[in-house]
Scaffold this motif. Sequence first.
Motif: not given
Lengths: 337, 337, 337, 337
Positions: A66, A68, A70-71, A75-76, A219, A222-223, A226, A261
């Motif tokens: 999976t 790394t 998420k946000l 998929k989510f 990613n 994502e930083y 998050s 993605k």
Amino acid sequence: MIIIMKPGAARENIDTVVKAISSKGLQAHLSQGDQVTIVGVVGDKTRLMHDNLELIPGVDKILSVTETYKLANKKFHPQDSTILVGDTPIGPGRLTMMAGPCAIENEDMMMKSAAAVKAAGASFLRGGAYKPRTSPYAFQGLEEEGLRYIRRAADAAGLKVICEITSQRALDTAVHYVDMMQIGARNMQNFELLKEAGRSRIPVLLKRGLNATIDEWLNAAEYIISEGNPNVVLCERGIRTYEKATRNTLDLSAVPVIRQKSHLPVIVDPSHATGVREYVAPLARAAVAAGADGLMIEVHPCPSCALSDGPQSLTFEQFEALCRELKPYAALAGRTF
Amino acid sequence: MIIIMKPGAARENIDTVVKAISSKGLQAHLSQGDQVTIVGVVGDKTRLMHDNLELIPGVDKILSVTETYKLANKKFHPQDSTILVGDTPIGPGRLTMMAGPCAIENEDMMMKSAAAVKAAGASFLRGGAYKPRTSPYAFQGLEEEGLRYIRRAADAAGLKVICEITSQRALDTAVHYVDMMQIGARNMQNFELLKEAGRSRIPVLLKRGLNATIDEWLNAAEYIISEGNPNVVLCERGIRTYEKATRNTLDLSAVPVIRQKSHLPVIVDPSHATGVREYVAPLARAAVAAGADGLMIEVHPCPSCALSDGPQSLTFEQFEALCRELKPYAALAGRTF
Amino acid sequence: MIIIMKPGAARENIDTVVKAISSKGLQAHLSQGDQVTIVGVVGDKTRLMHDNLELIPGVDKILSVTETYKLANKKFHPQDSTILVGDTPIGPGRLTMMAGPCAIENEDMMMKSAAAVKAAGASFLRGGAYKPRTSPYAFQGLEEEGLRYIRRAADAAGLKVICEITSQRALDTAVHYVDMMQIGARNMQNFELLKEAGRSRIPVLLKRGLNATIDEWLNAAEYIISEGNPNVVLCERGIRTYEKATRNTLDLSAVPVIRQKSHLPVIVDPSHATGVREYVAPLARAAVAAGADGLMIEVHPCPSCALSDGPQSLTFEQFEALCRELKPYAALAGRTF
Amino acid sequence: MIIIMKPGAARENIDTVVKAISSKGLQAHLSQGDQVTIVGVVGDKTRLMHDNLELIPGVDKILSVTETYKLANKKFHPQDSTILVGDTPIGPGRLTMMAGPCAIENEDMMMKSAAAVKAAGASFLRGGAYKPRTSPYAFQGLEEEGLRYIRRAADAAGLKVICEITSQRALDTAVHYVDMMQIGARNMQNFELLKEAGRSRIPVLLKRGLNATIDEWLNAAEYIISEGNPNVVLCERGIRTYEKATRNTLDLSAVPVIRQKSHLPVIVDPSHATGVREYVAPLARAAVAAGADGLMIEVHPCPSCALSDGPQSLTFEQFEALCRELKPYAALAGRTF
């Protein structure tokens, strides 16, 4: 997470792996093959992050199943996001044009540029006040003075402002002037800057690093997210390869890959990717056809007088012609601008 | 600087180029070929930096003849430099060993690591207090607490401290603890950080960016030196290529290339370059044989418990064996350690 | 083989995968995770080669666990091989030097080269009779005439002959003259040629393709061996990357990687890798230190008169000095030459 | 050609260079700068090809000003070429669709594929009879039997046949069956095969090598044309980079670059470039928008049963939908199909 054992790994090594997994409250599933045993891990894998299972004797390799991030992950968050910059949306159904000179040189050229790109159909004025340059002896930008010029020019024309920021210090100043901040290719993994951008809440255009995989790029997004700032737009601007006919290699596949993605909008910068004026228009058309949510184009009142990146800049006339040419492509792609 | 005109460029275009050059007080030399006219520029070319000669009709391309870096350039500084870190020299005649864990995890492991690497022959203790990590959810480092641990451990063992700094904020703290700061691959073109490092006067280990050309790397060094800090050591740590058998592709050619183009010392990090423990020793030997001024090696008291990069870390015993193995290679290369 | 299902894949999709596997007489092992189901396949996976499991709805990706090469694989042939070229062994304990000009130009230069490289310590004479050249207008080689020259020269000096062959036609001629044939980088995936080489039984030096992964390289060796010719030696000669300071990027990590994955000997060609004479000696030393079984070095009686690749060729004196310099490095590596 | 001397090169070295040039009946033009002397060469530079000026002491580097390809060069053939395959033109004003399965598996699937791709708008049927495969154990193609199937299928549907040839032997057979031969990426620098293709006079589709520069690609075309076969069409199919989200990185910039440098038509293969079915349609649209003269698309009656490359193949329905979707993009680009 999947752990692949070496052919003929000893039973006790497999047991050690299984124990390491279950000691974290996770489940291990064994798949015993003819040559190879495979151990699947079930449960919250982040608990294993600090273990170096790879070093247990008999382990061949470890595969991640999976992502790394998420946000930023579709998929989510299956629906494509629209990012609002003030009242200007970036995302599905729209083709956002960001245009202007590479560097802000003076107020006059910004006023002229703003009027010209607005008339042609752009909604954002771009221009560099902090320029990351390979050599310390090259022009480094006007900094806050430049920000004042671009703000005034954009306000006069009714445009949003986007500027690259290259440091915490630049960010602290820029928040007073810009509608959207750009994090450039060279800073895509400047994680401290990403975190600051995440705390600032101003929408961020995150350019792909010259050597960044799409996974690393997401990613990096994502930083930012998050830390509390979900307003991230991605920008493909070419990656570094062995080919030297263009400055970088525009990776247009990144557009459908990102679409699959991530839910974040993605725009394309054909000016920096190619470094050659003649290639900007065909690749701008291609980007729209590939499904990009927008374009960033370098435009200059007098490319042959530009303080930086003149060879790839369009004149006002060329930009106006490009926008006219792009409209039917945008329409085919279900986008307006 | 050389301007190459397109085949059959009009006389007036050539005149425009010549005028642009002479208007800056420079001289233009014409070479009229059968198919192509070439214009050489004589004088201080930095005056031309703001002109985009490439856009003058009839111009095909512009070639740079001289490097943009001066202070890092061997042409203007023919003797190889020795950089002093306190009383510890890095440069000709010496093989400097920097060793320690990827990340500082606690005081105990630093004390043990310091004693072990010192005993084996290292003169620097390495360890990350600020970790640049692809994912925001990965361990990010102990920051100032980590700096305290590494300082104490190094002092106890009689070693110098080298730590990566990733931001202005980290730098402000680190100056109180470290003997040498490392600027990592991802920050090699974080120009704001390079300038800060240049103003700080603490010796800098500048790692090569994952996608940086040697020319860009030396220009990054030029940023630091031109701000007043001549104490720069370069570190080759692998570049990103299509090959995935190793984490990166160690470019050992960089050692003789740097030796030819620059007077700065250059060391090699085979641990990060390969990401695989078994490949560290052969490539460490190769680096010494290629002429490197030192090595940076990851060592961990218990690689399988490491919080990051365990798979590439050597145990104390392996590091000790490596140092023993390297001694005769160093001797052949005219270096002691 | 491992099949990873998409998060939330339907039960029926998983069943379809399991059925596809069991229909081939293989076993499927399920690992049901929180988010993801993983299916391991046990048995002879080649039976599945013709199935495109990836297209079954719900399948996310398929991971291969075992290498496709078997005869070149160390897992099934743990002892390092020694390849005999006539009575000359290549492999453990020896450092095989192959030297000579890039192209065979005339008989005289071959006689001189043979005498000089033999005196310095080489056991193979190299020289191109069939030259793969980027432009059709560049010198293409003397073909059979060249083969006669190199054979006579090698015989006079007591050397083995190695020549590149570029086609079936060249191979048919070359078998009468050479002791070892070279398949060059550009032909590494010319599979028809690999098969011919496999059927010929003459030892083969297989250079790595400019863009070949180590895995593809070993699969190319597998083509030769699987046709009945086990006498394959690998040669690392640089891969293509973005860096332009050297002609290619010598990937010395390939030496320990090959050592770990294969039993075949591996030698290194620093001349073609760098394209620069000054870098040949440091990288030759590095190759020996990394564990290479030999070196291929370009040597020319008068590099400035060479018909091709002069800038990277050593003079006889330089080659002699290099061999002298390499002896103690070879001794440290447990090799004689 | 331009020779750049090192800073402070001795007068006698410069004289040696000038003499070497004039000894070939060429003229040398000197440009004496502050730091550097530049020597321009005027006249037919091919006379200098065999001289290694680079090795004359004091010479820093040599820059080439003109391309080595002439017959493929737009400078000497300014009008875009139309290549006739029988009575089917490829070039300006047309969008040529080539479609079919990766490998020819049996006659039935070829008949079905031919009917389907013809109905959707293709004019060429593709299918591999000789398959270059990484592993010797993978399906290698039906060879002549396959050629018979594709010929019959194409004739029944009224399509032209295009097949990859991988050797002289394959070429000798294929000339009796195909209308156009394809030289694949792995053979782009198989110069013997290029020469054979040049002598055969059958139109050639020349795919770009995985690691080929555009300059090398045009030189490969020059090999074919210089042997007497001017009917060359280029095909961009992705280059190898570090990015692994797609099988290769489609370099769409190659389309405008080729358009500028050459008069030869250029088509795009998004199926092999991406390796992922979902990315084919967006990149096919992008290719048309960028100015491609055609597309090569993998289509299979049952992708999940395909013997090779199933994951990237479209079904008949998907191909039909793609063609419908492409029509308005082709119209915008001034092309019909």
